[in-house]
Write an enzyme that holds these catalytic residues in place. Structure first.
Site, PDB file in Angstrom:
ATOM      1  N   ALA A  66       0.846  -1.201   0.000  1.00  0.00           N
ATOM      2  CA  ALA A  66       0.000   0.000   0.000  1.00  0.00           C
ATOM      3  C   ALA A  66       0.874   1.240   0.000  1.00  0.00           C
ATOM      4  O   ALA A  66       1.987   1.236   0.536  1.00  0.00           O
ATOM      5  CB  ALA A  66      -0.922   0.007   1.220  1.00  0.00           C
ATOM      6  N   ASP A  67       0.373   2.304  -0.599  1.00  0.00           N
ATOM      7  CA  ASP A  67       1.063   3.589  -0.566  1.00  0.00           C
ATOM      8  C   ASP A  67       0.024   4.698  -0.528  1.00  0.00           C
ATOM      9  O   ASP A  67      -0.902   4.710  -1.338  1.00  0.00           O
ATOM     10  CB  ASP A  67       1.974   3.769  -1.776  1.00  0.00           C
ATOM     11  N   THR A  68       0.186   5.611   0.422  1.00  0.00           N
ATOM     12  CA  THR A  68      -0.754   6.714   0.602  1.00  0.00           C
ATOM     13  C   THR A  68      -0.087   8.024   0.216  1.00  0.00           C
ATOM     14  O   THR A  68       1.033   8.307   0.651  1.00  0.00           O
ATOM     15  CB  THR A  68      -1.234   6.796   2.061  1.00  0.00           C
TER      16      THR A  68
END
Length: 197
Positions: A66-68
């Protein structure tokens, strides 16, 4: 059981709270956006690169990356480099609405898809709109001095002290914390991964 390709304590807490079983193996990749890259594409690419980096070392396991990112005026705000960078980001966000995009990638184990030799890669993303109140320079600097903004995309934590300046969000709250749990559950649930009861 799934491997979370992230050291983020916030992502780990969200998965635990949702009853999703996981282990942790952080991925070490370059998180710099590519020149001209669309924000959503950037978040999804980074999530995919994280998941694939860990999947290569664990081909028989399910892996979640995941990457925000925080986006304002089409500019991507990652984690601040230092205090002054955090101040700059918070000044951009003050009194405005911005987007938080989390890219999510789930890589299936090798051989799980009709005897394939490479695991299937599923990538998606979630977007939430976040509105900040106006913030004085003094408030911004006092907040930065707490250290809370330093490892957060956009230099704030919605679940922390920054909540005092956020009167409204549109969309998935957990996405702003760092992982859109409902999206993740849909992605891993339909692939037969169980959750703890």
């Amino acid at each position: 059981m799934i491997i979370l390709a992230s050291a983020s304590p916030r992502r780990q807490e969200l998965l635990r709270n949702a009853g999703i079983s996981f282990t942790v193996q952080p991925a070490d990749i370059n998180e710099t956006p590519l020149k001209g890259e669309v924000p959503r594409d950037c978040a999804e690419r980074l999530a995919r690169e994280k998941a694939l980096a860990v999947s290569r070392e664990n081909p028989e396991q399910w892996v979640l990356g995941a990457d925000t990112i925080v986006v304002v005026d089409e500019a991507i705000l990652g984690k601040p480099r230092d205090d002054e960078d955090a101040v700059r980001m918070l000044r951009l966000l003050a009194g405005r609405t911005h987007a938080v995009i989390t890219g999510v990638c789930v890589v299936e184990p090798v051989g799980s898809s009709q005897g394939s030799v490479a695991g299937k890669i599923n990538t998606a993303s979630e977007t939430t709109l976040v509105t900040f109140c106006g913030m004085s320079d003094e408030e911004i600097r006092e907040y930065v001095a707490t250290g809370e903004p330093m490892d957060k995309a956009g230099a704030y934590a919605i679940q922390g002290m920054a909540s005092r300046w956020i009167p409204r969000i549109e969309g998935d709250y957990s996405n702003v914390v760092g992982l859109p749990v409902a999206l993740v559950y849909r992605m891993i649930g339909k692939q037969g991964l169980g959750a703890r009861g």
